[in-house]
Motif scaffolding. Structure first.
Motif, short mmCIF file in Angstrom:
data_model
loop_
_atom_site.label_atom_id
_atom_site.label_comp_id
_atom_site.label_asym_id
_atom_site.label_seq_id
_atom_site.Cartn_x
_atom_site.Cartn_y
_atom_site.Cartn_z
N CYS A 178 0.94 -1.09 -0.12
CA CYS A 178 -0.09 0.16 -0.22
C CYS A 178 0.84 1.42 -0.02
CB CYS A 178 -0.88 -0.14 1.34
SG CYS A 178 -1.91 1.49 1.58
N LYS A 179 0.79 1.99 -0.92
CA LYS A 179 1.73 3.39 -1.19
C LYS A 179 1.32 4.36 -0.12
CE LYS A 179 4.59 2.10 -4.54
NZ LYS A 179 5.96 2.13 -4.38
N ASN A 180 0.21 4.09 0.45
CA ASN A 180 -0.33 5.32 1.30
C ASN A 180 0.08 4.95 2.67
OD1 ASN A 180 -1.88 7.59 2.21
ND2 ASN A 180 -3.56 6.01 3.13
N CYS A 181 0.22 3.82 3.34
CA CYS A 181 0.75 3.27 4.63
C CYS A 181 1.73 2.53 4.86
CB CYS A 181 -0.69 2.91 5.51
SG CYS A 181 -1.14 1.37 5.13
N GLU A 182 2.31 2.10 3.76
CA GLU A 182 3.40 1.13 3.35
C GLU A 182 3.06 -0.29 3.92
OE1 GLU A 182 6.67 3.18 4.79
OE2 GLU A 182 6.77 4.47 3.03
N THR A 183 1.72 -0.61 4.05
CA THR A 183 1.46 -2.13 4.51
C THR A 183 1.87 -3.16 3.58
OG1 THR A 183 -0.39 -1.20 5.96
CG2 THR A 183 -0.38 -3.46 5.31
N LYS A 184 2.43 -4.17 3.87
CA LYS A 184 2.78 -4.92 2.68
C LYS A 184 1.99 -6.43 3.18
CE LYS A 184 7.45 -3.99 1.31
NZ LYS A 184 9.05 -4.38 1.42
#
Lengths: 90, 188
Positions: free
Chosen positions: A23-29
């Motif tokens: 996720c480019k918003n919260c950097e969740t992988k």
């Protein structure tokens, strides 16, 4: 430069699969073993053709006008695409 | 250059039919004057008919035979939903080189029965030899156009396209020769 999604392994030419999503918003992988959707397994030009074909309401005549090609040429492209999709099905 | 051999990539259907009709009408106007008889799918002979409309009739028979055999081939060999207007249009446009042949025919000498008996004494002029070579080249061009019309209209590829096209052309040649022979007997 527009990057294209690599579809085949450069080493053994097998279909590539997705291992991680970010996720480019919260950097969740998200890590896992995901198969690519059928349409993304098609070459970029074919994907583009499908998008334009849907936008033309599935009209071969309209597609022929837009692509400046003859009706049977566009119909042949579509026939080839149908064959490619059939081959992707298990 | 590729457009000269495969215009059907961009032109087919009604557009090809209209363009083909223009070429065909001009060819049919010239044919009685240059005694050009297109009496089979690929055949050309310099022949004097009693009626001018015999030239039109034999040309139409040749083209309709071609369309008929293409349709049979489409039913037998093609997996696509072909359109009759594509076959009719592309085959007519593929016959456009006949216009050049009809013009070149003015430079060809006529062979009479007595010439055939004394063929060793019959001499062709330089212009006639050039005309003959040009006719062969135009016929090759027409075969290439007919092949591409076949490939595009019927969506047949590879080796299958080659052998089915040869078979189709051979059948069209036999059918048109057969119909022309009996029609000419009736017309004259």
């Amino acid at each position: 430069m527009k990057k294209q999604l690599p579809l085949y392994c450069p080493s053994c030419t097998h279909h590539l699969e997705v291992e991680a999503l970010v996720c480019k918003n919260c950097e969740t992988k998200v890590i896992g073993d995901f198969s690519l959707p059928k349409l993304t397994m098609l070459p970029y030009e074919d994907q583009n053709f499908i998008v334009e074909f849907v936008k033309a309401s599935g009209s071969i005549k309209l597609m022929a006008e837009q692509m400046k090609l003859s009706y049977p040429t566009v119909r042949n492209i579509l026939d080839d695409l149908i064959e490619k999709i059939k081959k992707l099905e298990p | 250059m590729s457009f000269l051999f495969n215009p059907f990539h961009k032109i087919a259907g009604a557009k090809a039919l209209f363009m083909g009709l223009v070429f065909a009408i001009i060819t049919l106007i010239i044919a009685p004057f240059s005694y050009s008889a297109f009496d089979s799918a690929l055949g050309f002979h310099k022949a004097q008919f009693e009626n001018w409309w015999s030239y039109t009739a034999v040309n139409c028979i040749s083209w309709i035979s071609l369309v008929f055999v293409y349709c049979i081939a489409a039913i037998l060999f093609s997996k696509t939903k072909f359109r009759l207007v594509d076959i009719v249009g592309t085959t007519l446009l593929a016959r456009a080189p006949l216009l050049i042949i009809a013009i070149i025919a003015f430079y060809l000498p006529e062979l009479h029965k007595e010439d055939i008996q004394h063929l060793d004494e019959f001499h062709l002029s330089f212009i006639a030899i050039i005309a003959l070579i040009s006719i062969v080249l135009c016929t090759i061009w027409m075969v290439a156009l007919l092949f591409n019309a076949y490939r595009v209209s019927l969506n047949i590829k590879g080796n299958k396209a080659i052998w089915t096209f040869i078979l189709t052309l051979l059948c069209a040649e036999i059918l048109s020769t057969f119909i022309t022979y009996y029609s000419l007997t009736f017309l004259n």
